[in-house]
Design an enzyme around this catalytic site. Structure first.
Site, short mmCIF file in Angstrom:
data_model
loop_
_atom_site.label_atom_id
_atom_site.label_comp_id
_atom_site.label_asym_id
_atom_site.label_seq_id
_atom_site.Cartn_x
_atom_site.Cartn_y
_atom_site.Cartn_z
N HIS A 155 2.50 -51.20 92.76
CA HIS A 155 1.53 -51.65 91.76
C HIS A 155 1.89 -53.08 91.38
O HIS A 155 2.92 -53.34 90.75
CB HIS A 155 1.57 -50.73 90.54
CG HIS A 155 0.51 -51.07 89.53
ND1 HIS A 155 -0.82 -50.86 89.76
CD2 HIS A 155 0.59 -51.62 88.28
CE1 HIS A 155 -1.52 -51.24 88.71
NE2 HIS A 155 -0.68 -51.72 87.81
N ASP A 159 0.62 -56.25 89.44
CA ASP A 159 -0.30 -56.83 88.47
C ASP A 159 -0.53 -58.31 88.76
O ASP A 159 0.42 -59.09 88.85
CB ASP A 159 0.23 -56.67 87.05
CG ASP A 159 0.16 -55.23 86.57
OD1 ASP A 159 -0.96 -54.69 86.55
OD2 ASP A 159 1.19 -54.66 86.21
N ASP A 186 -4.52 -47.84 86.72
CA ASP A 186 -3.94 -48.47 85.54
C ASP A 186 -4.92 -49.00 84.50
O ASP A 186 -4.51 -49.34 83.40
CB ASP A 186 -3.00 -49.60 85.97
CG ASP A 186 -1.93 -49.90 84.92
OD1 ASP A 186 -1.58 -48.98 84.15
OD2 ASP A 186 -1.45 -51.04 84.86
N HIS A 233 -6.91 -55.88 84.97
CA HIS A 233 -6.80 -55.02 83.79
C HIS A 233 -5.72 -55.46 82.81
O HIS A 233 -5.56 -54.83 81.75
CB HIS A 233 -6.56 -53.56 84.22
CG HIS A 233 -5.35 -53.36 85.07
ND1 HIS A 233 -5.39 -53.47 86.44
CD2 HIS A 233 -4.07 -53.06 84.77
CE1 HIS A 233 -4.19 -53.24 86.94
NE2 HIS A 233 -3.36 -52.99 85.94
#
Length: 1028
Positions: free
Chosen positions: A36, A38, A151, A420
């Site tokens: 993951h 970001d 997420d 996000h």
């Protein structure tokens, strides 16, 4: 690996064992390796690329090549694209192609980012998805078919529709209310078929998998170790990777001594998860945030562990295999179970714990939210302008490649901010600065393209065109000259609206290109240093108009009484200043009322309080009493004293408190616009400029001869909020006499409206009844509706009957160790200036809310510049030259969602494109400047309006003839990578389902027939080729 007994490894051992077991009850676990990553959040993209992200792809590719059984999924594209363009060697690129062909590396979602679902607007979502898909398809010929939305903070009902239209077979979500997830786990309801749109329903339904309580990360607890489990590469280190390769918190290695304990831990978790799902297939995500930067140590530990479990399958009752998400979804689909249907309910708001309502981020970093939307609006305008330019001026002097590169810069920035932890305002200050910098640079690039186009097409090459600043424009240097204004309407409808330009002079005349006088009004600005010039503009669809502003010296025609002739100069707004009034709770209100009106509304101001008292819709004579006040929630910043508010969560420490002790009032009246300026003071003796809050309200009078329906039917309100004191969350509260039972309607991403009933909770009821307002919200009683339209995202709630409150700004600090460590305390000292349009009336009167919402979202682009030399316009009395003949581009219920030249190099024929990739021809080809991407959206739901909800049949060739002669057209999936006639999404069995394929009842556009019927809420995508 040293210390581990030799075990024979079979590349497809898990799958083979499952087949051998046949009808036994063994649980089949699909181990999906992922990281993951970001695009922002705590660290900038550049910092992340250096510290770990580049190493993820470099080491994963290397390890997948070494082990044929290994697999990995790639989710967000920004880091991968940066690695591909700036890091990857030719050999690594060849290896990626090989792994994709072997289906051991898989692109999931495929968007530029994993977009937020609560506060993003539809066109921005589609843009970032299209950006990623275009790259993947052009480069690899791959078309993502599954999502991995693990997420985002809550799940919108728009997202499953968007993904279905993009051709996805299944959707995956995770963050939903903790109590709802617990219930779904208990009842094995985590998987369902989601019909996100009530109008599209079964046509665009999609199978949805909800992650269980462990979400997308491996459970880190090991009963036999004090280190986290299954994270053998440890935790990423910033700013530089450690030179010795030793990272913090590296999991205990898998050895002869630990392998059985690891196996029992993993099997136990697999079985726990299996109990929450109906099929015997378990999705076991292996990874978490910033993982696999050393894929070698990861796989070297997991390989023997999985082999050990499979060797002991009879004991454990579990088989495991490396898998991609498509393999897991295929197994679930092959189970042929009958699934429940979830209608168009969303999963908003989201709470992770009783006092952790993730509703604060709806308003966090309001300035960033506004900038993101303005940038998207500017991009929308430039895309269509550039398309029109190339269609009409194919031999024009503006360099096509240069212009496309400038546009791509803003496409990237607008896509990036949809992350996000981007537009949500939940990032660190340095990441916010990165987003803002990318948006500023992208907007500057796009403005240069628009200026270049207009300088050529308007023959004003000697005059530098520029753009007004967001709130004021210093035009002092044109005091002795004239100002040329060019206004472009990017919408697919003709519009009549008012634009505002700040000028340095007080008496002006405004003329159109033919020299006709244009209605306008000038008045002192609130700062008293400049003047606000309001100009009434009438703009055809996808067209521009040019106006000339001349100051008093060059336009004033003296009358006998030595005054300027009013028929040649702008109306002058007259200012009336009222005494400041204290805020009191006196019940004797409403006796001294000041009426202000246009043709649509009557506004009554209470002279005893200087507050708004009521609004009357003049068409229905319905009056609604309304009071607007600013309040602040006081937030706890000490974790020792109880729950806190932060970037994400809203946890008010009691009721909101009024912030104003007195209210100042100015009313500016004129023939075109009436403006009400209210100033809210925190103490009675404050100086004139010592206010933290303002409301500027404007209503317009539209002269005869103009279509003023949309302009007349809106009440513009612009607020000023801040700077706030620390640990304050500012709201505007509207209290009306409507009987609403605390029910409001809010939009999902500007696409569809959701009914929000007030819900009582054991804990945190106030915060858990906040919802995202992206573009539209309303309350209603009987046949009367009060509508709010917004140009950026906010939080909204109804805490009492007939009441609305919007959270506009937040400034917070807390001593939570995690927030302090990552600088996520939201100490936002900015001043915010959001804009709203209010509408009041019957449902039929306000039925234009969707069109008005788009008119607010995509307002005309205004460019200005001085007029050189002695060039002048001679006033004339000729009829208006801006004829509307043949200019109506779209009916009012259809919206031009996209008109652009993507510049993709791929062949629209899939087979030919794949062959071109094999031959390496895509790398050498130039961008395609002849393929136009067109999207049209129906704005209305089934049954929403007796007329506007009807299907619309249009001949696209005739519709587009104002742009050029159409020679060919094909219908595509939402992001353009599928020919719609070859797209066959999986069908999932449901109890309500009728026999037949999902697509069987659909008539798609054919090359021979340019006529298409667009149903309510449909978004249709086309490739269009015009005659050269």
């Amino acid at each position: 690996m040293p210390g581990v007994p030799h075990i024979v490894t079979v590349s497809t051992l898990g799958m083979l064992l499952c087949l051998q077991l046949g009808g036994t009850s063994a649980t089949q676990a699909f181990v999906i390796a992922h990281s993951h990553m970001d695009v922002g959040w705590v660290y900038t993209v550049q910092e992340s690329m250096h510290a770990y992200a580049a190493n993820v792809y470099t080491t994963v590719v290397e390890e997948l090549i070494k082990g044929k059984q290994r697999k990995f999924i790639v989710v967000e594209q920004e880091f991968f694209r940066l690695w591909w363009d700036k890091v990857a060697t030719d050999a690594q690129k060849e290896q990626v192609h090989k792994l994709l062909d072997e289906e051991r590396l898989e692109f999931i979602i495929g968007g530029q980012v994993m977009h937020d679902e609560a506060v993003t607007e539809l066109s921005s979502q589609i843009l970032q998805l299209t950006e990623g898909h275009g790259f993947l398809y052009e480069t690899f010929g791959k078309r993502p078919q599954f999502s991995w939305h693990v997420d985002p903070f809550g799940a919108s009902a728009t997202t499953p529709t968007v993904f279905a239209l993009a051709g996805f077979n299944a959707h995956l979500i995770s963050r939903i209310d903790y109590d709802e997830k617990e219930m779904m786990q208990r009842n094995k309801k985590l998987q369902f078929v989601w019909q996100g749109s009530s109008s599209l329903a079964q046509q665009q339904e999609i199978f949805t998998h909800t992650m269980d309580q462990y979400s997308y990360c491996v459970p880190s607890f090991l009963p036999f170790s004090n280190r986290s489990g299954f994270y053998w590469n440890g935790v990423a280190v910033f700013p530089d990777p450690p030179k010795d390769g030793i990272y913090p918190n590296m999991s205990l290695p898998v050895t002869n001594d630990t392998i059985r304990a690891y196996a029992k831990t993993m099997v136990s978790n697999i079985k726990e998860r299996a109990a929450w799902f109906r099929s015997s297939h378990v999705l076991w995500p292996w990874g978490c945030d910033k993982q696999f930067f050393n894929a070698s140590v990861q796989f070297k530990n997991m390989d023997p562990l999985m082999d050990y479990i499979n060797q002991h399958r009879d004991e454990f009752g579990v088989t495991v295999q490396y898998a991609t998400l498509s393999e897991y979804m295929q197994a679930v689909h092959n189970a042929n179970l009958t699934w429940d249907v979830r209608k168009n309910q969303d999963f908003l708001p989201y709470s992770s714990e009783p006092f952790q309502a993730w509703t604060g981020f709806y308003a966090s970093r309001n300035v960033l939210k506004g900038m993101a939307r303005k940038a998207n609006s500017l991009l929308y305008a430039c895309e269509s302008l550039f398309t029109l330019y190339l269609l009409r001026y194919p031999l024009g002097s503006v360099d096509k490649l240069w212009a496309l590169q400038q546009i791509q810069q803003l496409r990237w920035a607008v896509s990036e901010i949809q992350h996000h932890d981007g537009i949500t305002g939940t990032e660190s200050p340095k990441v916010r600065d990165m987003y803002m910098d990318h948006l500023f640079r992208g907007q500057w690039a796009v403005k240069s393209v628009m200026a270049a186009i207009f300088q050529e097409t308007l023959n004003t090459r000697k005059d530098k065109l520029d753009f007004p600043l967001p709130h004021s424009q210093d035009t002092g240097r044109t005091e002795d000259g004239s100002l040329q204004i060019t206004v472009y309407n990017p919408l697919g409808w003709n519009i009549t609206t008012a634009i505002t330009v700040s000028v340095a002079y007080s008496v002006v005349s405004v003329y159109d290109d033919a020299g006709n006088n244009v209605p306008s009004q000038i008045q002192k600005s609130a700062s008293n240093s400049t003047f606000d010039l309001y100009v009434l503009v009438r703009l055809n669809a996808l067209s521009h108009s040019r106006y000339l502003v001349k100051n008093k010296k060059s336009t004033c025609t003296k009358e006998p009484d030595d005054r300027c002739s009013e028929n040649s100069v702008s109306y002058r707004g007259r200012v009336i200043t009222f005494d400041r009034k204290p805020v009191s709770e006196s019940k004797n209100r409403g006796h001294r009322l000041l009426p202000l009106m246009n043709d649509c509304y009557l506004l009554m101001l209470n002279e005893d309080t200087n507050l708004l008292y009521s609004i009357t819709d003049r068409s229905s004579q319905k009056t609604v009493k309304i009071k607007q006040e600013f309040l602040e929630y006081h937030s706890n910043g000490d974790v020792r004293q109880g729950p806190i508010s932060d970037n994400y969560v809203f946890t008010p420490n009691g009721s909101a408190m009024l912030v104003s002790k007195s209210v100042g009032l100015e009313v500016l009246t004129g023939k075109l616009v009436t403006e009400i300026r209210q100033y809210f003071y925190s103490n009675i003796s404050a100086g004139a400029n010592d206010y933290q809050y303002t409301i500027f309200t404007r209503i317009y009078r539209v002269p005869s001869g103009y279509d003023g329906s949309m302009l007349c039917n809106r009440i513009e309100q612009e607020y000023t909020v801040g700077p706030l004191d620390l640990n304050r969350e500012a709201i505007l509260r509207m209290t009306t006499d409507l009987k609403t039972d605390r029910t409001i309607y809010t939009d999902n991403n500007g696409y569809q409206m959701m009914k929000r009933l007030y819900k009582l909770h054991t804990n945190n009821t106030l915060a858990r009844n906040y919802y995202p307002l992206v573009q539209t919200a309303y309350v209603e009683e009987g046949g009367t509706r009060l509508v709010i339209l917004s140009e950026r995202a906010h939080g909204i709630s109804s805490q009492a009957d007939g009441q609305l409150e919007m959270m506009l700004h937040r400034r917070l600090w807390n001593n939570k160790e995690w927030n302090l460590g990552y600088n996520l305390t939201l100490n936002d000292t900015s001043v915010v200036r959001p804009l709203f349009w209010l509408m009041l009336g019957s449902k039929s009167t306000t039925s234009s809310l969707h069109q008005s919402g788009m008119a607010l979202e995509f307002r005309p682009v205004v460019m200005y510049g001085p007029v050189s030399g002695k060039e002048t316009y001679v006033p004339s009395h000729n009829p208006q030259s801006n004829s509307s003949a043949g200019s109506i581009f779209l009916p009012p219920n259809l919206h031009l969602l996209t008109l652009c030249l993507p510049g993709w190099r791929y062949n629209s024929n899939h087979s030919e494109h794949v062959q071109n990739i094999v031959r390496g021809e895509c790398k050498q080809s130039d961008p395609d400047f002849h393929r136009v991407l067109l999207r049209i959206m129906h704005l209305y739901e089934v049954g929403e309006d007796p007329v506007l909800s009807q299907p619309v049949t249009v001949n696209l060739k005739d519709l587009l003839k104002v742009l050029g002669s159409v020679v060919s057209m094909e219908e595509r999936s939402l992001t353009g990578i599928w020919n719609i006639n070859t797209l066959k999404r999986w069908k999932w069995k449901t109890a309500q389902q009728q026999d037949g394929d999902i697509n069987n009842d659909k008539t798609w556009l054919t090359v021979e027939n340019f006529t298409v019927t667009i149903q309510p809420k449909e978004m249709r995508t086309f490739f269009v080729h015009f005659k050269q």
